[in-house]
Enzyme design. Structure first.
Site, PDB file in Angstrom:
ATOM      1  N   GLU A 277      -9.678 -16.687 -36.438  1.00  0.00           N
ATOM      2  CA  GLU A 277     -10.189 -15.574 -35.600  1.00  0.00           C
ATOM      3  C   GLU A 277      -9.253 -14.382 -35.729  1.00  0.00           C
ATOM      4  O   GLU A 277      -8.839 -13.786 -34.730  1.00  0.00           O
ATOM      5  CB  GLU A 277     -10.286 -16.031 -34.135  1.00  0.00           C
ATOM      6  CG  GLU A 277     -11.106 -17.297 -33.949  1.00  0.00           C
ATOM      7  CD  GLU A 277     -11.293 -17.700 -32.486  1.00  0.00           C
ATOM      8  OE1 GLU A 277     -10.271 -17.800 -31.787  1.00  0.00           O
ATOM      9  OE2 GLU A 277     -12.442 -17.873 -32.057  1.00  0.00           O
ATOM     10  N   CYS A 368     -15.328 -17.941 -23.594  1.00  0.00           N
ATOM     11  CA  CYS A 368     -14.434 -16.861 -23.186  1.00  0.00           C
ATOM     12  C   CYS A 368     -15.155 -15.533 -23.099  1.00  0.00           C
ATOM     13  O   CYS A 368     -14.829 -14.684 -22.263  1.00  0.00           O
ATOM     14  CB  CYS A 368     -13.246 -16.763 -24.148  1.00  0.00           C
ATOM     15  SG  CYS A 368     -13.703 -16.604 -25.880  1.00  0.00           S
TER      16      CYS A 368
END
Lengths: 602, 602
Positions: A277, A368
């Site tokens: 990421e 998230c």
């Protein structure tokens, strides 16, 4: 904010997203986990180590929404949650359901991936929001006990631990602003000063992943996990803002300049790699495999806002706007019920059902992003304007009312669909100034003050400063659509162009084309035609743009390298829709960048 | 093979790589683990679940090398290893040090990631190699006991388990060929027939990852983990070859055609994504983030070789050659002591010290690639020629001797540096044929038979078939360097060209340039000049190619999108080196694809 896209997002947030989020904090385990930690209920811990943070972000979203438009249900949720958290909290102030339930012996012992401070930070931010909303006074009390515990261990106690995921730094500064408790600021400063010194155990992802490779004052470029880097930057600027430590601002600005020039997508998105990421190398900006996590867009908003506060430089407000209307806004469906975790600039027709890409989803195992989006949308009103001694700065344009102590403005606009922004002065002192951000993309800008045109010469920070406007200011930004080209070092979109209008990046969705979107090429220098406002099913209110293009029919078969015969092609119109509104119809292909060859195509 | 790059690789493999590998099977834990499984030695299991396979590949490498050039040390290693394995093997034939030592209760219970059949397959292949080398007869015995155990459980026992990582299928067929034991073939067939039916538990990577999304006869395109897909394909063709089940060949050829046209790198490499070590979507072929695992190149060689055997079609030999000289060969340093796990087509100057990319490394925690390379290099001689009734087919050109029952040829060539291949007929029956593969890249090919030019009209499978050549055949392939262009659907290298010569893909390394390699652009239609053979320090014997280029100086700063001023540029010579020889000097930037603009640059 009373209308426009921002107003609509806030309305949808209230009616669709937040109710979904409130169900998910039960279903996903966040609330049940905390009940278990409080000694209530049955069963085992569910979800990720950082599951508490889903609830905390949801609390923050609800608190800001309550501040925006009070609701007894919101107040009850905030109060009940605060009471639950107070019951779950250990007598010494520690609070983390995962570690209390699953790994009590490992509290603060595996900070490299525990997310304990990360979760704590989100609780602190929720508490600050609740305090500002005037709701659930128990929540700030719980947060302070937890912050005091962090201070006792990591500041007074001498523990040099650092959370692998920055987030608490900004939260500590915010709590310091709320309470005046200097130890919170001191701890935030220590956490930032200690980063990059090898204090984070490497769990196989390398020191870049968590920005532990170099002290923050020495690092020149954004690396590793994008959200971590960007939250860290926000914390760095926050500590600068409260301490005046100029070396912090300087290093953050240095990385900002590098990041903007070499690692930022056209949409404002950040993070070029699925793997880790992470940020990529300089100029590594693939449109198809762009990660551009929704949370990274939010973190970038936080950072740019703080840089704007620290410097007054409109370039941060420009990037804030680009990120807001594109990388951030695209994460949510028009109906507010589905979310992207990953925000690419291209989707091919045969995209596979991968872990992340493809369509928006209602929720994620690792959720998230959705509550992070909700807390941001609910607080959008915070980001429109600032005030210094005698000057009110308008950074973002949305219809509504701007109130400061002795200034009140009514803003009327259909921005960003329309470039005209009318600002009526409802109240102002005899001597004051109004500063209007002139976006860098507006090529021809007109401003009328009380009906009279004035020269539009923005200052070096990008603001047109008007002295003592009395009744009405009209700003006319240039919304002529633009063809934009990538810097030649961006390999992944060489030979392509994209379309922008005002702050909006456009994209070409299959649903609007008469040819395969992956076969489209723009006619060099094509005219861009604005199709008037319409209400497109699924998409909502929008403005489309048409361009002249060719659909290229290149045979395939065998190895796709060599001398290709000149392709046949047919003239077509390519139709673009704002990027933030994509994927609200079918699951077809999408491209922000279309080929824009230099040579004619047969 | 007596010379040329293939001969040099074999020599380096013997003198440098294999000795390194022999040290690593001790240091990495493979041999110590098996000692522990045999009840010898002290300590705990070390390494990955599939650590045994490192030893098995090393055994196979040593066995082929022993067959090539016998060595008592090799024989002793093979024998000692076979004895160790016999001691470690359970009485019922099961053998896997990880599960015997660490998870005895979970034997065959977590096949989705256990690699138990994968490891078994590598043992079977080592045993076949040992048998063909006439060494260590105990090794095939151990392998048969293990294969019999697999048959007892998964064929006779009715267990429908499948290994998450295909590999055993081909190994079972090879052991069937060696032993004639039909149950091995039957098990291989069952494993292939059952794939894609949801029998592999999903561990969060999705069914595409392990090709369990669709039955093999229904899947149209390569997906998921590249090495798994490609080993599976080799097994599919192997089962076709021994059973004649045409549906297996047909589905594999269908995927091959799709794969070659849409998911294959110029180097022959496969796997566009780091995330999941996976194939991407069609035409998703980024040069910088290409994964192109070395093991995927090897698996592709296996598959293409079997397709060639199955069909006689030279297109498989063409791709074999491309993969051999580029994707595969680049994995190993000139000195044979460092290896790439990942083989990108571009490295930027500021590549970060990531998990995989960057420089070659001596070894890896997950060391699947180096011993896989060693076993392949040691067995390169198997892939040069085949024979049917009266025809000898030459598929790959290397100096040395080709021996069949009644034909012996001496091949003299400096291929691929030189296009001339001289074939002397040492022995041949009165009536025979010689088929020469004419590579698709050779634009002007000349052939002389016994001094007389003959028309070069390859058959539909790409072979020139000569009847009864008596003394000498000279093949002259066209090594004129070529500019190649990507299919317009390959977004990641739009507006670029690459250089090839013969079977070699070239690249531009920083070490050879006078300008920043990331600022180079080829002059459209540039002449390509061959620089004569030289011995380049670090690189070894090579032929460089020069092209006319410009170094483009585009200012950077601010967001890299918009109208860029026409860049200044300077004329330079860009110098290319064979891709397989890159990264043998410094760690500078490298590009296979250089911008090749359609319009002139100032």
């Amino acid at each position: 904010i009373t209308g426009g896209p921002l107003g609509r997002w806030q309305q949808t947030n209230r009616t669709a997203s937040i109710p979904l989020g409130l169900r998910q904090v039960e279903q996903g385990g966040s609330v049940p986990n905390l009940r278990l930690a409080a000694g209530e209920g049955k069963g085992g811990f569910r979800g990720y180590r950082f599951q508490d943070s889903d609830l905390y972000k949801q609390l923050e979203a609800v608190a800001w929404e309550h501040a925006r438009q009070p609701d007894p249900g919101y107040e009850a949720f905030l109060t009940a949650s605060a009471e639950l958290l107070a019951r779950a909290q250990r007598p010494d102030g520690y609070l983390n359901s995962h570690y209390q339930l699953v790994k009590p012996d490992l509290i603060y012992a595996e900070l490299e991936y525990s997310h304990e401070m990360y979760c704590a930070g989100h609780l602190l931010q929720a508490a600050v929001a609740a305090a500002r909303a005037g709701a659930a006074p128990l929540l700030p009390a719980v947060a302070r006990r937890l912050a005091d515990h962090l201070v006792a261990v990591f500041l007074d106690g001498g523990d040099d631990g650092l959370d692998g995921h920055p987030e608490v730094e900004t939260a500590l500064v915010e709590l310091y602003r709320l309470t005046g408790e200097g130890s919170y600021l001191a701890l935030a400063r220590k956490l930032i000063d200690n980063r990059g010194r090898g204090l984070i155990r490497d769990v196989g992802l390398g020191p870049l992943y968590a920005q532990d490779h170099l002290p923050v004052r020495e690092a020149d470029t954004a690396v590793g996990h994008a959200v971590r880097q960007l939250y860290l930057e926000a914390g760095i600027v926050d500590v600068y803002l409260e301490t005046g430590d100029r070396s912090l601002l300087d290093c953050s600005v240095r990385r900002w300049e590098d990041l903007v020039a070499t690692k930022t997508y056209l949409t404002g998105g950040h993070g070029s790699r699925h793997d880790g990421e992470a940020f990529g190398e300089r100029y590594e900006l693939p449109p198809d495999r762009a990660y551009n996590e929704s949370c990274a867009a939010i973190a970038s908003l936080h950072w740019n806002w703080r840089l704007l506060l620290a410097t007054g430089d409109g370039r941060y407000a420009d990037l804030f706007e680009r990120t807001l209307y594109n990388a951030f806004a695209a994460a949510t469906s028009t109906d507010g019920l589905r979310f992207f975790y990953v925000n690419p600039l291209q989707r091919r027709a045969d995209y596979s059902a991968d872990r992340y890409d493809g369509r928006r989803r209602e929720w994620f195992d690792c959720a998230c992003c959705p509550p992070n989006i909700m807390r941001t949308v609910a607080s959008l009103g915070h980001y429109l304007a600032t005030r210094d001694e005698d000057c009110l700065y308008l950074h973002q344009y949305a219809p509504g009312t701007i109130r400061s102590s002795d200034v009140e403005l009514a803003v009327a606009t259909d921005y960003p669909w329309d470039g005209r922004v009318g600002i009526s002065v409802a109240r102002a002192p005899a001597t004051w100034r109004l500063a209007l951000r002139i976006p860098a993309w507006s090529r021809t800008t007109t401003v009328l003050v009380d009906g009279t045109p004035v020269p539009v010469t923005p200052d070096e920070r990008g603001y047109l400063v008007l002295s003592n406007p009395r009744e009405h200011v009209e700003l006319r930004l240039d919304l002529a659509p633009r063809l934009v080209f990538p810097h030649p070092r961006i390999d992944a979109v060489r030979g392509c162009a994209a379309v922008e209008r005002g702050p909006l990046v456009y994209c070409f969705e299959q649903a609007d084309q008469s040819a395969d979107v992956d076969e489209l090429a723009l006619i060099p220098g094509t005219e861009l035609r604005v199709v008037g406002m319409q209400d497109l099913p699924g998409v909502g209110r929008t403005v489309l743009i048409e361009a002249d293009a060719r659909a290229i029919h290149q045979p395939s078969g065998g190895l796709p390298y060599g001398d290709h015969p000149p392709p046949a092609s047919t003239a077509v119109t390519a139709t673009a829709v704002p990027y933030f509104q994509w994927d609200n119809r079918d699951g077809g292909a999408m491209r922000v960048w279309l080929p824009h060859p230099f040579e004619g195509i047969r």
